[in-house]
Write a protein that holds these residues in place. Structure first.
Motif: not given
Length: 405
Positions: A322-323, A336-339, A341-344, A371-372
Motif C-alpha cells: 500500500c502507498r 492498495c495494489k490488490y483487492g 489488501h484493501k479488504e484486510r 482504494e484499489v
C-alpha cells in the motif's frame, strides 16, 4: 446402425458424456428416443447435473458411490502383486488420498508411477507426480499457525515452495490435514487419519479448539480464488496466514519505543508552536489543515512501515503493498495494489491499529480510506528518497552551477 455380426447386442459406452456439446446431445437424443433393438448405450459421467433433462429422462440411472480407503488399498495391493511392483506404505497412503475414492484415478496414478520406476514406487516418485514435497512438514506449518507465529509460518511456506512444493498442492495438503485435525477434535473415529499425521494430530487436539481450526480452513479455502491473480504463487498462502494469525502476535517489549523516545520523535516531526498559540483556549470549531505534500506523505509512510515491522509484522506485510495517495482535511487516502489488501486493511481492528500508529508518530487524529490502485508504484518511496539525497548532494549542486554558466 448395423446389427452385430456375432453377438445379439452391440454396446456403445460413452465416457465423460457431460462433455458433449448441446448439438451432440440433441443428435444423441434422437437415437435414445427410438433405439434399435440390438443397440445398448451406456453413458458414464462424474457430473450428472450437466446432462440435459431430456437425455436423463430416457435413461435408467445407476449411481456408484466413491470407494473408501480400505477398498482402494485392497485394489492397489492386488494390482501391485500382479504387476510384481513394490510400493512403500507412505507412498500407498499418498496415492489413496490423491484418488479421493476413484479407482480409475488410483490406477491412472499407479500407471504413471510405473513408467518412472517399474520395480519400486517410493515417496519421492509420488511427490514428483503430484507436485508435493515432504508432507511431514505440513504438521510443522499448522503448529506455527496454532501458535499464531505468522513470521515463522510465512518463512516455512517459502522454504517449502523453494524446495519444489507446488503452491496449490500445499494449500490442498494443508486443508486435508486441517480436516483430519477438526474431525479428531470433534471425536469422529470413522475417518482414519494417515499414519504420517497421526502422532502430531493427537498432540494438537489438546492445543487448539475446533472453532480455531474452522477459521483456518476458511482462510485456506478463501485463498484459492487468488491463485490465478497473484503475481507470486506464495502470496495467497501468505495472505491466509496473516488472516489466521491476525494480531495475536505479542509485541516484544524490547521493540516498543519508550515514552521518552516517543516524545522526542513527536517533537522532531511536528512543527514548533509559539507560546501565544499554546495559551489560546481550545474550541470545538474544526481546524483547517493544509494538504500535506506528497514528499511529506512518503516520509510519513516510511516511518509507519518502519514502526509497524517491529510492532505488528502481520499488518506490516499488507502495508508493504500500500502507498499514501493524498491527505486533505484530516483524511488520508491510501492506495492498495490488490483487492485483498484493501479488504484486510478495511477491517475495523486493522484500521484502528494504523490510525493509532499515525497518531503516535504525528500526534494528529486522522481518518483513513482505502482504494484499489492496480498501477500503484510500490517503489515510489525509495525513488523519492534517492531524489531528495541527490538534490542535497553538494557535487550535484556544483554540477548544476557549472552547466548553468
Amino acid at each position: 446402425m448395423f446389427a452385430p455380426t456375432e453377438l445379439t447386442k452391440k454396446v456403445f459406452l460413452i465416457d465423460e458424456v457431460h462433455m458433449l456439446t448441446k448439438d451432440a446431445f440433441n443428435a444423441l437424443l434422437k437415437l435414445l428416443e427410438e433405439p434399435p433393438l440390438h443397440a445398448m448405450f451406456i453413458l458414464a459421467t462424474t457430473e450428472s447435473a450437466k446432462i440435459i433433462p431430456t437425455v436423463m429422462s430416457r435413461c435408467a440411472r445407476f449411481d456408484f458411490k466413491p470407494l473408501d480407503d480400505k477398498d482402494l488399498s485392497k485394489l492397489l495391493n492386488s494390482v501391485s502383486q500382479k504387476e510384481k511392483i513394490r510400493i512403500s506404505q507412505s507412498a500407498s497412503e499418498m496415492m489413496i488420498r490423491s484418488a479421493t475414492g476413484s479407482a480409475r484415478d488410483l490406477l491412472s496414478l499407479l500407471g504413471q508411477a510405473m513408467t518412472l520406476d517399474p520395480a519400486e514406487i517410493t515417496d519421492e516418485t509420488i511427490d514428483n507426480l503430484l507436485g508435493s514435497g515432504d508432507q511431514r512438514q505440513i504438521p510443522e506449518l499448522i503448529e506455527m499457525l496454532i501458535d499464531k507465529n505468522s513470521r515463522s509460518a510465512i518463512t516455512k511456506i517459502n522454504e517449502m515452495l523453494f524446495s519444489g512444493y507446488n503452491a496449490k498442492q500445499l494449500q490442498e495438503d494443508s486443508l486435508e490435514y486441517l480436516r483430519y485435525l477438526l474431525l479428531a477434535i470433534i471425536g469422529v473415529k470413522e475417518v482414519v487419519c494417515p499414519q504420517v499425521y497421526l502422532k502430531k494430530i493427537t498432540d494438537q487436539t489438546k492445543q487448539v479448539l475446533a472453532s480455531d481450526v474452522n477459521s483456518m480452513i476458511k482462510a485456506f479455502l478463501n485463498s484459492a480464488k487468488w491463485f490465478n491473480l497473484a503475481p507470486h504463487p506464495a502470496l495467497p498462502l501468505e495472505i491466509a496466514i496473516v488472516e489466521i494469525c491476525g494480531d495475536s502476535e505479542k509485541d516484544d517489549d524490547n521493540s516498543r519505543p519508550s515514552k521518552n523516545t516517543k516524545e522526542k520523535e513527536i517533537k522532531k516531526e511536528t512543527a514548533p508552536v509559539s507560546r501565544e498559540e499554546t495559551k489560546q483556549p481550545k474550541t470545538n470549531s474544526p481546524i483547517k489543515t493544509e494538504p500535506v505534500k506528497i514528499k511529506g506523505l512518503e516520509a510519513l509512510w516510511e516511518k509507519v512501515l518502519e514502526r509497524m515491522q517491529t510492532k505488528n509484522y502481520s499488518l506490516y506485510t499488507c502495508l508493504r503493498m500500500c502507498r499514501p495517495l493524498s491527505f486533505t482535511d484530516e483524511n488520508l487516502l491510501v492506495g492498495c495494489k490488490y483487492g485483498f489488501h484493501k479488504e484486510r486493511m478495511q477491517e475495523i481492528k486493522q484500521k484502528g491499529i494504523l490510525i493509532d500508529l499515525i497518531k503516535e508518530i504525528t500526534g494528529d487524529n486522522v481518518q483513513i480510506n482505502f482504494e484499489v490502485k492496480n498501477d500503484l508504484q510500490l517503489d515510489s518511496i525509495n525513488k523519492a528518497k534517492e531524489k531528495e539525497e541527490a538534490e542535497t548532494d553538494p557535487l550535484v549542486a556544483d554540477a548544476k552551477n557549472a552547466f548553468a554558466t
